[in-house]
Design an enzyme around this catalytic site. Structure first.
Site, PDB file in Angstrom:
ATOM      1  N   GLU A  89     -13.600   7.826  -8.435  1.00 13.65           N
ATOM      2  CA  GLU A  89     -12.902   8.725  -7.499  1.00 13.65           C
ATOM      3  C   GLU A  89     -11.642   8.065  -6.948  1.00 13.65           C
ATOM      4  OE1 GLU A  89     -15.764   9.431  -4.406  1.00 13.65           O
ATOM      5  OE2 GLU A  89     -16.998  10.757  -5.635  1.00 13.65           O
ATOM      6  N   PRO A  90     -10.718   7.663  -7.813  1.00 12.23           N
ATOM      7  CA  PRO A  90      -9.523   6.981  -7.310  1.00 12.23           C
ATOM      8  C   PRO A  90      -8.577   7.952  -6.630  1.00 12.23           C
ATOM      9  CG  PRO A  90      -9.257   7.440  -9.631  1.00 12.23           C
ATOM     10  CD  PRO A  90     -10.650   7.889  -9.266  1.00 12.23           C
ATOM     11  N   GLY A  91      -8.007   7.536  -5.534  1.00 13.52           N
ATOM     12  CA  GLY A  91      -6.975   8.321  -4.863  1.00 13.52           C
ATOM     13  C   GLY A  91      -5.693   7.510  -4.805  1.00 13.52           C
ATOM     14  N   ARG A  92      -5.651   6.648  -3.806  1.00 13.06           N
ATOM     15  CA  ARG A  92      -4.449   5.843  -3.556  1.00 13.06           C
ATOM     16  C   ARG A  92      -3.950   5.104  -4.807  1.00 13.06           C
ATOM     17  NH1 ARG A  92      -3.620   3.746   1.641  1.00 13.06           N
ATOM     18  NH2 ARG A  92      -5.853   4.036   1.964  1.00 13.06           N
ATOM     19  N   TYR A 145      -1.715   9.668   0.972  1.00 13.75           N
ATOM     20  CA  TYR A 145      -1.909   9.830   2.419  1.00 13.75           C
ATOM     21  C   TYR A 145      -0.563   9.956   3.146  1.00 13.75           C
ATOM     22  CZ  TYR A 145      -6.436   8.489   0.702  1.00 13.75           C
ATOM     23  OH  TYR A 145      -7.586   8.451  -0.038  1.00 13.75           O
ATOM     24  N   GLY A 155     -11.214   3.726  -3.689  1.00 15.48           N
ATOM     25  CA  GLY A 155     -10.998   2.644  -2.744  1.00 15.48           C
ATOM     26  C   GLY A 155     -10.153   1.488  -3.213  1.00 15.48           C
ATOM     27  N   CYS A 191       8.701  12.788  19.986  1.00 16.39           N
ATOM     28  CA  CYS A 191       8.627  12.255  21.348  1.00 16.39           C
ATOM     29  C   CYS A 191       7.331  11.493  21.595  1.00 16.39           C
ATOM     30  CB  CYS A 191       8.777  13.400  22.343  1.00 16.39           C
ATOM     31  SG  CYS A 191      10.350  14.220  22.134  1.00 16.39           S
ATOM     32  N   GLU A 192       7.198  10.375  20.939  1.00 14.87           N
ATOM     33  CA  GLU A 192       6.065   9.470  21.114  1.00 14.87           C
ATOM     34  C   GLU A 192       6.589   8.066  20.864  1.00 14.87           C
ATOM     35  OE1 GLU A 192       2.752  10.114  21.621  1.00 14.87           O
ATOM     36  OE2 GLU A 192       2.787  12.292  21.375  1.00 14.87           O
TER      37      GLU A 192
HETATM   38  C1  LIG Z   1     -11.014   9.035   0.341  1.00  9.40           C
HETATM   39  C2  LIG Z   1     -12.083   8.989  -0.678  1.00  9.40           C
HETATM   40  C3  LIG Z   1     -11.806   8.545  -1.977  1.00  9.40           C
HETATM   41  C4  LIG Z   1     -10.465   8.011  -2.392  1.00  9.40           C
HETATM   42  O1  LIG Z   1     -10.174   6.809  -1.754  1.00  9.40           O
HETATM   43  P1  LIG Z   1      -8.911   5.936  -2.196  1.00  9.40           P
HETATM   44  O2  LIG Z   1      -8.980   4.757  -1.319  1.00  9.40           O
HETATM   45  O3  LIG Z   1      -7.700   6.765  -1.943  1.00  9.40           O
HETATM   46  O4  LIG Z   1      -9.082   5.600  -3.635  1.00  9.40           O
HETATM   47  C5  LIG Z   1     -12.815   8.598  -2.909  1.00  9.40           C
HETATM   48  N1  LIG Z   1     -14.061   9.056  -2.583  1.00  9.40           N
HETATM   49  C6  LIG Z   1     -14.359   9.479  -1.338  1.00  9.40           C
HETATM   50  C7  LIG Z   1     -15.719   9.953  -1.051  1.00  9.40           C
HETATM   51  C8  LIG Z   1     -13.392   9.459  -0.353  1.00  9.40           C
HETATM   52  O5  LIG Z   1     -13.702   9.859   0.879  1.00  9.40           O
END
Ligand SMILES: *Cc1c(COP(=O)(O)O)cnc(C)c1O
Length: 426
Positions: free
Chosen positions: A280-283, A379, A246, A350-351
């Site tokens: 759990e880093p993503g972004r 994303y 997050g 087409c939107e």
């Molecule tokens: C989407 C998600 C993440 C990653 O979130 P980011 O904002 O991209 O870091 C981590 N854990 C869970 C459970 C998620 O659904």
């Protein structure tokens, strides 16, 4: 034009051309065409290493959130650095395995895991199931019994804090579909203890995405810590606290906390917990490690507006349309002669909602020019669709002065794969 802003150290102008590391984006476009996602290996590794350094003082495991960018080459990059993975489907587990990731470092989140998916994950021997409901506990126990295995479990708790982010990506509010409400947590743990094929080893939360301040993390984790202490008193052995992902990134002028500040907040908030902290880093690992490269097709002037029509669209990058989010757009080969103008950058779909930028000040562009939509590593491609029967873009990974196509641009036959016309329509 300054691309050397702090969030893109690996995307810089050299000789008036935007480069990814040592590779001119123009060269990528000439080789693989447009639209194309282009990622920087150095940027991915720098982010991963800097997060690992920030948490080095405590036992921790970085489980990269696969959904943010699930390209095999990206997953391999993190696997090589010892990273684990956070998955939300058996499809993502399959990707992790194909990329050479270690299933023993996989955590599995999500409110709608199916029995088949859970079975697959059990057989793979994953580290942790982040269970989101009592019904899921029951299902997991049953499948584990059938498999003759013991499932390692954390309960995902919904701490009911407002992450102050976009409502579509806030997940830790009471009204959200995610997790077990804090008020029910102790009962849920007591209930979980009754299942013979579950081993309750963890506590999990994830409150939302693109958080740009520490306060919501602190609030949520204080609640998690209090719950952990309560569970300890009840005789639970919680070896793992999974703090979710997050952490936000800078798209425009946001000032998200650094990894060091984030780590200090997490570590302090969980004191005196001494088990493993799962992240759990993503972004925050991939967002600023990629761009969407696109070519200008037409300029169109209507009464009030100038439209820059490019060959990428909402089906390639939906964040601007879906969340109204801002992504910087930089010219790949800027001309510094004329004045900038206020334009809408739109795609061919087409939107009316098909735009990459609205009322954006851009330097003068002409048909044929290349643009880089910045901060597109998270994303981006993963949310792409084939709407309007548009092939999904190519993906490229840069490493120093070389680059590789890490996903072919889709072809028309790719788009029709699996479709048939019934004989009774002959
Ligand atoms: C989407 C998600 C993440 C990653 O979130 P980011 O904002 O991209 O870091 C981590 N854990 C869970 C459970 C998620 O659904």
């Amino acid at each position: 034009m300054t691309a050397t802003q702090t969030q893109w150290p690996f995307f810089t102008y050299r000789g008036n051309e935007l480069h990814v590391e040592g590779v001119p984006l123009r060269q990528v476009a000439e080789t693989v065409g447009t639209p194309a996602y282009v990622y920087s290996r150095a940027a991915l590794e720098e982010r991963f290493d800097s997060l690992a350094t920030a948490f080095a003082q405590v036992p921790h495991l970085i489980c990269y959130s696969v959904k943010a960018n699930s390209n095999l080459a990206v997953l391999r990059t993190f696997a090589r650095r010892g990273g684990g993975f956070d998955i939300v489907s058996a499809g993502e587990l399959y990707r992790v395995q194909q990329a050479g990731g270690d299933p023993a470092k996989v955590v599995y989140s999500g409110v709608g895991k199916s029995p088949e998916e859970v079975r697959t994950a059990l057989r793979a021997g994953i580290l942790l199931f982040n269970v989101e409901s009592l019904a899921e506990l029951e299902m997991l126990d049953q499948v584990a019994a059938q498999e003759g295995r013991i499932a390692p479990v954390a309960l995902r708790i919904n701490p009911d804090v407002d992450p102050q982010t976009h409502p579509y990506i806030a997940t830790g509010l009471r009204k959200s579909k995610f997790g077990v409400p804090m008020a029910d947590a102790v009962d849920a743990y007591r209930h979980a203890r009754g299942f013979r094929h579950l081993r309750i080893i963890g506590l999990d939360c994830h409150i939302g995405s693109q958080l740009t301040s520490l306060a919501p993390f602190r609030d949520a984790l204080h609640r998690v810590r209090d719950l952990w202490q309560r569970l300890v008193r009840e005789g639970f052995h919680i070896e793992v606290i999974d703090v979710g992902g997050g952490l936000g990134i800078r798209y425009r002028d946001e000032n998200p906390p650094s990894f060091a500040e984030y780590a200090q907040t997490v570590i302090d908030a969980l004191q005196p917990f001494s088990g493993t902290i799962v992240l759990e880093p993503g972004r925050s690992l991939v967002g600023n490690a990629g761009v969407l490269l696109t070519r200008v097709q037409y300029l169109k002037q209507t009464g009030e507006k100038t439209f820059v029509i490019v060959d990428a669209a909402m089906n390639d990058l939906i964040r601007p349309s879906l969340y109204g989010s801002y992504q910087e757009i930089l010219p790949v080969q800027p001309s510094n002669h004329q004045e900038s103008a206020i334009v809408d950058v739109v795609g061919p779909v087409c939107e009316s909602g098909d735009f990459l930028a609205r009322d954006r000040e851009l330097p003068p562009v002409r048909p044929g020019d290349l643009l880089a939509v910045m901060s597109a590593g998270a994303y981006g491609f993963v949310m792409a669709s084939n709407y309007n029967t548009r092939p999904r873009a190519a993906e490229v990974l840069v490493d120093g002065n070389v680059f590789s196509l890490v996903r072919l641009r889709e072809t028309y036959p790719d788009l029709l794969r699996g479709e048939t016309i019934p004989t009774w329509l002959d």
